[in-house]
Design a protein around this motif. Structure first.
Motif: not given
Length: 215
Positions: A34-62
């Motif tokens: 799970x951590x590796x997948x979240x890292x991949x999506x953060x690097x792709x700028x699809x997800x981001x972090x707000x303090x200790x929370x995971x948030x969607x950074x790019x809502x275009x497509x899936x």
């Protein structure tokens, strides 16, 4: 290739390519995926972090791959943001199956069903079908830790997650363990802030896993 997704690389790093057995406990293995997948999506700028929370950074497509699409859509459906630990608990089992199935479909490993042990079944094994592809992620990561000048963000993220999982023993870099941990610490420090926050969330998840095991 699809195999180069960080979650697939993490799966291969944490499995012995000859025996197919996981080198770590199933809870830590799934947390790492799970951590590796979240890292991949953060690097792709699809997800981001707000303090200790995971948030969607790019809502275009899936996303362009099945695993990334599943994770982004799962997070996007929530009405509030959740911690890394919450997402580890929610995604662990499904992500394990998606990653394992993907590597089997890619022809990298095969799946051997675990046998019965009293009231439970032992973990499935995933011995290599293609040894070079199965062993490649671990060998590349070990080389990066020996040769810091060749460090990249994806490799540093993998190393940092392994450090957070406290499973650096799976790596064979012909160095003292303290030196390995120092190299992993340097990898963690080199990461962008969102990835460092992710690693902190992984450490919190590992603490929770350790508490459950002790009980």
């Amino acid at each position: 290739m699809a195999q180069d997704l960080l979650a697939k690389r993490m799966f291969l790093i944490l499995h012995n390519p000859f025996t197919g057995k996981s080198d770590v406990g199933q809870d830590l293995l799934k947390c790492g995926l799970v951590a590796a997948e979240l890292a991949d999506l953060i690097m792709a700028r699809r997800l981001g972090m707000e303090n200790d929370r995971i948030v969607v950074a790019d809502t275009r497509g899936s996303g362009s791959d099945e695993i990334g699409a599943f994770v982004v859509e799962s997070i996007q459906r929530q009405t509030s943001a959740h911690t890394v630990r919450s997402w580890v608990e929610a995604l662990a089992d499904v992500l394990f199956e998606l990653v394992a199935r993907g590597l089997v479909d890619d022809g990298v490993v095969r799946r051997e069903q675990g046998g019965r042990k009293l009231l439970r079944r032992s973990a499935d094994r995933f011995p290599a079908v293609d040894l070079m592809r199965a062993a490649g992620p671990r060998l590349r990561l070990e080389h990066m830790l020996r040769t810091p000048r060749e460090r990249d963000v994806s490799g540093a993220a993998l190393a940092a997650v392994l450090g957070a999982l406290e499973v650096d023993r799976v790596l064979d870099v012909d160095r003292d363990r303290a030196q390995v941990r120092f190299a992993i610490g340097e990898c963690t420090a080199s990461l962008p802030i969102d990835l460092r926050n992710l690693v902190a969330g992984v450490e919190d998840s590992v603490s929770a896993i350790s508490l459950i095991v002790r009980r």
